[in-house]
Motif scaffolding. Structure first.
Motif, PDB file in Angstrom:
ATOM      1  N   ALA A  26      35.399  45.200  51.945  1.00  0.00           N
ATOM      2  CA  ALA A  26      34.604  44.741  50.805  1.00  0.00           C
ATOM      3  C   ALA A  26      33.161  45.229  50.857  1.00  0.00           C
ATOM      4  CB  ALA A  26      34.623  43.210  50.737  1.00  0.00           C
ATOM      5  N   GLY A  27      32.674  45.582  52.078  1.00  0.00           N
ATOM      6  CA  GLY A  27      31.292  46.045  52.189  1.00  0.00           C
ATOM      7  C   GLY A  27      30.325  44.996  51.696  1.00  0.00           C
ATOM      8  N   GLY A  28      29.321  45.443  50.920  1.00  0.00           N
ATOM      9  CA  GLY A  28      28.339  44.516  50.365  1.00  0.00           C
ATOM     10  C   GLY A  28      28.932  43.537  49.388  1.00  0.00           C
ATOM     11  N   GLY A  29      30.154  43.845  48.898  1.00  0.00           N
ATOM     12  CA  GLY A  29      30.804  42.961  47.948  1.00  0.00           C
ATOM     13  C   GLY A  29      31.224  41.637  48.537  1.00  0.00           C
ATOM     14  N   ALA A  30      31.159  41.500  49.857  1.00  0.00           N
ATOM     15  CA  ALA A  30      31.519  40.242  50.493  1.00  0.00           C
ATOM     16  C   ALA A  30      30.391  39.231  50.409  1.00  0.00           C
ATOM     17  CB  ALA A  30      31.901  40.478  51.950  1.00  0.00           C
ATOM     18  N   GLY A  31      29.184  39.694  50.139  1.00  0.00           N
ATOM     19  CA  GLY A  31      28.060  38.769  50.018  1.00  0.00           C
ATOM     20  C   GLY A  31      27.821  37.957  51.271  1.00  0.00           C
ATOM     21  N   ASP A  32      28.039  38.555  52.445  1.00  0.00           N
ATOM     22  CA  ASP A  32      27.874  37.884  53.749  1.00  0.00           C
ATOM     23  C   ASP A  32      28.848  36.733  53.941  1.00  0.00           C
ATOM     24  OD1 ASP A  32      25.763  39.602  54.511  1.00  0.00           O
ATOM     25  OD2 ASP A  32      24.316  38.341  53.461  1.00  0.00           O
ATOM     26  N   ARG A  33      29.859  36.652  53.115  1.00  0.00           N
ATOM     27  CA  ARG A  33      30.877  35.621  53.284  1.00  0.00           C
ATOM     28  C   ARG A  33      32.010  36.179  54.152  1.00  0.00           C
ATOM     29  NH1 ARG A  33      27.758  35.056  49.250  1.00  0.00           N
ATOM     30  NH2 ARG A  33      27.432  33.092  48.118  1.00  0.00           N
ATOM     31  N   TYR A  82      35.451  34.999  54.320  1.00  0.00           N
ATOM     32  CA  TYR A  82      36.835  34.926  53.878  1.00  0.00           C
ATOM     33  C   TYR A  82      36.930  35.005  52.356  1.00  0.00           C
ATOM     34  CZ  TYR A  82      37.192  33.068  58.618  1.00  0.00           C
ATOM     35  OH  TYR A  82      37.094  32.897  59.979  1.00  0.00           O
ATOM     36  N   SER A  83      38.058  35.551  51.895  1.00  0.00           N
ATOM     37  CA  SER A  83      38.267  35.640  50.448  1.00  0.00           C
ATOM     38  C   SER A  83      38.237  34.258  49.807  1.00  0.00           C
ATOM     39  CB  SER A  83      39.603  36.338  50.152  1.00  0.00           C
ATOM     40  OG  SER A  83      39.591  37.662  50.617  1.00  0.00           O
ATOM     41  N   SER A  91      33.302  31.452  49.264  1.00  0.00           N
ATOM     42  CA  SER A  91      34.482  32.298  49.068  1.00  0.00           C
ATOM     43  C   SER A  91      34.103  33.628  48.417  1.00  0.00           C
ATOM     44  CB  SER A  91      35.504  31.575  48.193  1.00  0.00           C
ATOM     45  OG  SER A  91      35.902  30.350  48.785  1.00  0.00           O
ATOM     46  N   ILE A  92      34.560  34.728  49.015  1.00  0.00           N
ATOM     47  CA  ILE A  92      34.272  36.062  48.479  1.00  0.00           C
ATOM     48  C   ILE A  92      34.820  36.198  47.066  1.00  0.00           C
ATOM     49  CG2 ILE A  92      34.677  38.534  48.788  1.00  0.00           C
ATOM     50  CD1 ILE A  92      34.910  37.998  51.811  1.00  0.00           C
ATOM     51  N   LEU A  93      35.971  35.613  46.816  1.00  0.00           N
ATOM     52  CA  LEU A  93      36.603  35.723  45.499  1.00  0.00           C
ATOM     53  C   LEU A  93      35.667  35.240  44.397  1.00  0.00           C
ATOM     54  CD1 LEU A  93      39.251  36.425  43.993  1.00  0.00           C
ATOM     55  CD2 LEU A  93      39.965  34.056  44.314  1.00  0.00           C
ATOM     56  N   VAL A  94      35.072  34.074  44.583  1.00  0.00           N
ATOM     57  CA  VAL A  94      34.152  33.539  43.577  1.00  0.00           C
ATOM     58  C   VAL A  94      32.870  34.362  43.522  1.00  0.00           C
ATOM     59  CG1 VAL A  94      32.728  31.530  42.949  1.00  0.00           C
ATOM     60  CG2 VAL A  94      35.092  31.209  43.721  1.00  0.00           C
ATOM     61  N   VAL A  98      35.276  31.604  36.170  1.00  0.00           N
ATOM     62  CA  VAL A  98      34.630  31.204  37.427  1.00  0.00           C
ATOM     63  C   VAL A  98      34.769  29.703  37.638  1.00  0.00           C
ATOM     64  CG1 VAL A  98      32.411  31.016  38.622  1.00  0.00           C
ATOM     65  CG2 VAL A  98      33.003  33.130  37.418  1.00  0.00           C
ATOM     66  N   GLU A  99      34.590  28.921  36.586  1.00  0.00           N
ATOM     67  CA  GLU A  99      34.710  27.469  36.689  1.00  0.00           C
ATOM     68  C   GLU A  99      36.124  27.065  37.108  1.00  0.00           C
ATOM     69  OE1 GLU A  99      34.031  23.456  33.916  1.00  0.00           O
ATOM     70  OE2 GLU A  99      34.018  25.460  33.006  1.00  0.00           O
ATOM     71  N   LEU A 100      37.135  27.677  36.500  1.00  0.00           N
ATOM     72  CA  LEU A 100      38.517  27.345  36.820  1.00  0.00           C
ATOM     73  C   LEU A 100      38.847  27.671  38.282  1.00  0.00           C
ATOM     74  CD1 LEU A 100      41.460  26.599  36.099  1.00  0.00           C
ATOM     75  CD2 LEU A 100      41.770  28.971  35.329  1.00  0.00           C
ATOM     76  N   ILE A 101      38.513  28.877  38.732  1.00  0.00           N
ATOM     77  CA  ILE A 101      38.833  29.274  40.100  1.00  0.00           C
ATOM     78  C   ILE A 101      38.038  28.447  41.104  1.00  0.00           C
ATOM     79  CG2 ILE A 101      38.873  31.185  41.744  1.00  0.00           C
ATOM     80  CD1 ILE A 101      40.927  31.298  39.409  1.00  0.00           C
ATOM     81  N   SER A 102      36.812  28.100  40.775  1.00  0.00           N
ATOM     82  CA  SER A 102      36.002  27.247  41.662  1.00  0.00           C
ATOM     83  C   SER A 102      36.616  25.864  41.798  1.00  0.00           C
ATOM     84  CB  SER A 102      34.570  27.143  41.131  1.00  0.00           C
ATOM     85  OG  SER A 102      33.931  28.409  41.133  1.00  0.00           O
ATOM     86  N   GLN A 103      37.077  25.293  40.688  1.00  0.00           N
ATOM     87  CA  GLN A 103      37.723  23.978  40.739  1.00  0.00           C
ATOM     88  C   GLN A 103      38.983  24.025  41.602  1.00  0.00           C
ATOM     89  OE1 GLN A 103      38.395  22.983  36.633  1.00  0.00           O
ATOM     90  NE2 GLN A 103      36.306  22.205  36.310  1.00  0.00           N
TER      91      GLN A 103
END
Length: 366
Positions: free
Chosen positions: A304-311, A313-314, A323-326, A351-356
C-alpha cells in the motif's frame, strides 16, 4: 414486455418519456463510429435524451459511486439473439451493446447539483447536463469499450479513445465541491467494467445476473425482475431459473454486514477478487472470502505504500479510524484513494456505512 406493449404504454406516459423508433440500433462489427448517434441507441431532441424502444433500461441492485453523477443504463441485444444464463453468470451474444450515460442535475441557474442516484428512464435536458456515454460492445473477438463525450450543447457525443477531463463544481446541501471529472480511456473502461471469470467468459460489471435479478419499475408502474424483462423480450430462455437478488447497500432492512459487503463488492470487488487487477493484494472484497483475514480483518497491507496512512491493518475490528480501508476511502489523493479510478470525490454515505460496519466487528489485532 414485448415491443408493442412497450410503445403503447409509453404513449400513455408523460410526452416523450419513451420514444418508439422504428429502426433498431446498429451493431458496428468492424468499425468504431466517431459519433454516438451512429449506434442508433437513443432518440435525442431539444427536450430529452431517451433510449429507443429496442433498449432495456436497467439498474443494478447495487450501484457504483462515480462522483455523484447520475446514470442512465441500457442493454440492447440484436433481434434473434439470446443471452445464456449459466448459474449466476450471463454470456451475452455478439452484437450486444451496453450503455451508461453520465449526467448531472442542474438548478435554474445551470449549476450542477450533487445528489444521490436518481432512477430515470429518460433524461430531461432542461434540468440536466450530459457528460459522457460509455459503451461496452460485444464484438467477435470479445468486449470493446468506447467512451463518448457530449459537447456543451448536448447535441452529440464524440468518441474519445484517450479519455479526457473537465473541471466541475457541484452544489449540494453542505456547500460546493470543486473537482476534476475524468472520462477514462478505452483500456481503463474495460479494465474495471469487464472482469474475467475462471471459465474464460467476460462479463460487464453491473450487467451480471445477480445484479439484474433485482426489481425495476417499468413504464406501466409494474415492478419485476430485470431478468424477467429479458424473458418477456425473448432475450432469455423461458426455462431459466432466476437467481436470488443480492442485498442492496441502500436497503436499511438488510443487515449491516450484508449492506457493507454489497457496497464493497460493487465499488471494490471488480479489482479485489482472485482474478482482478488487485489479486496480488490477497484482499477479497466480493463477499466471497473464505476467512475474515481475506476480506481485510487484521490483514497487513502487501504494497500500500503511503496509501496505508501509517495504519497497520486493512480492517481493525471496532476501530474504523485505524483501518486502512476507511483511510483510503476517505482520501482524495491520487496515490492513496480507493477506488483508484472512477471517482475524485469522497462518498460520504459509503464511508459512513463501512465505518459503522467496522465499528460493529468484535475482536482485536493484538
Amino acid at each position: 414486455m414485448n415491443t408493442q406493449r412497450f410503445c403503447a404504454l409509453g404513449a400513455l406516459l408523460i410526452t416523450s418519456l419513451i420514444s418508439c423508433s422504428e429502426s433498431p440500433p446498429t451493431f458496428h462489427a468492424d468499425t468504431n463510429p466517431s459519433r454516438l448517434s451512429d449506434w442508433g441507441l437513443f432518440d435525442l431532441s431539444d427536450e430529452s435524451l431517451t433510449p429507443t424502444q429496442f433498449n432495456m433500461v436497467y439498474r443494478p441492485a447495487n450501484q457504483l459511486f462515480s462522483d455523484y453523477a447520475q446514470k442512465l443504463r441500457t442493454i440492447w441485444i440484436p433481434e434473434g439473439s439470446q443471452v445464456q444464463l449459466v448459474g449466476d453468470e450471463i454470456s451475452y451474444p455478439v452484437g450486444t451493446v451496453i450503455s451508461k450515460t453520465f449526467y448531472y442535475p442542474t438548478d435554474s441557474a445551470g449549476n450542477l447539483q450533487r445528489t444521490e442516484e436518481i432512477i430515470a428512464e429518460s433524461i430531461d435536458l432542461s434540468a440536466n447536463q450530459l457528460m459522457e456515454t460509455r459503451l461496452l460492445v460485444k464484438k467477435y473477438a470479445g468486449w470493446d469499450a468506447f467512451p463518448y463525450v457530449w459537447n456543451d450543447e448536448g447535441s452529440e457525443a464524440f468518441l474519445r479513445v484517450a479519455g479526457t477531463s473537465k473541471a466541475l463544481t457541484l452544489q449540494g446541501e453542505h456547500g460546493s465541491s470543486e473537482f476534476v471529472y475524468f472520462v477514462p480511456n478505452e483500456n481503463q473502461c474495460s479494465g474495471c467494467h469487464v472482469t474475467e471469470h475462471p471459465d474464460g467468459e467476460m462479463n460487464p460489471l453491473g450487467a451480471v445476473a445477480t445484479q439484474l435479478s433485482a426489481s425495476f419499475t417499468y413504464p406501466d408502474n409494474v415492478s419485476s425482475s430485470q431478468l424477467d424483462e429479458m424473458l418477456a423480450r425473448g432475450w432469455l430462455e423461458s426455462e431459466t431459473n432466476i437467481p436470488t437478488p443480492p442485498p442492496s447497500w441502500r436497503d436499511p432492512s438488510e443487515t449491516l454486514e450484508d449492506r457493507a459487503l454489497a457496497y464493497l463488492n460493487m465499488n471494490c470487488g471488480h479489482c479485489h477478487n482472485p482474478n482482478g487487477a488487485a489479486d496480488t493484494s490477497n484482499l477479497i472484497l466480493t463477499g466471497q472470502h473464505e476467512q475474515q483475514i481475506n476480506m481485510g480483518v487484521c490483514k497487513p497491507p502487501v504494497a500500500a505504500g503511503g496509501g496505508a496512512g501509517d495504519r497497520l491493518y486493512s480492517i481493525v475490528p471496532g476501530k474504523p479510524a485505524e483501518s486502512i480501508l476507511v483511510y483510503r476511502m476517505q482520501s482524495a489523493k491520487p496515490d492513496e484513494m480507493m477506488p483508484e479510478l472512477g471517482r475524485a470525490l469522497v462518498h460520504g454515505r459509503g464511508v459512513e456505512l463501512i465505518s459503522q460496519w467496522i465499528t460493529s466487528l468484535s475482536g482485536d489485532c493484538s
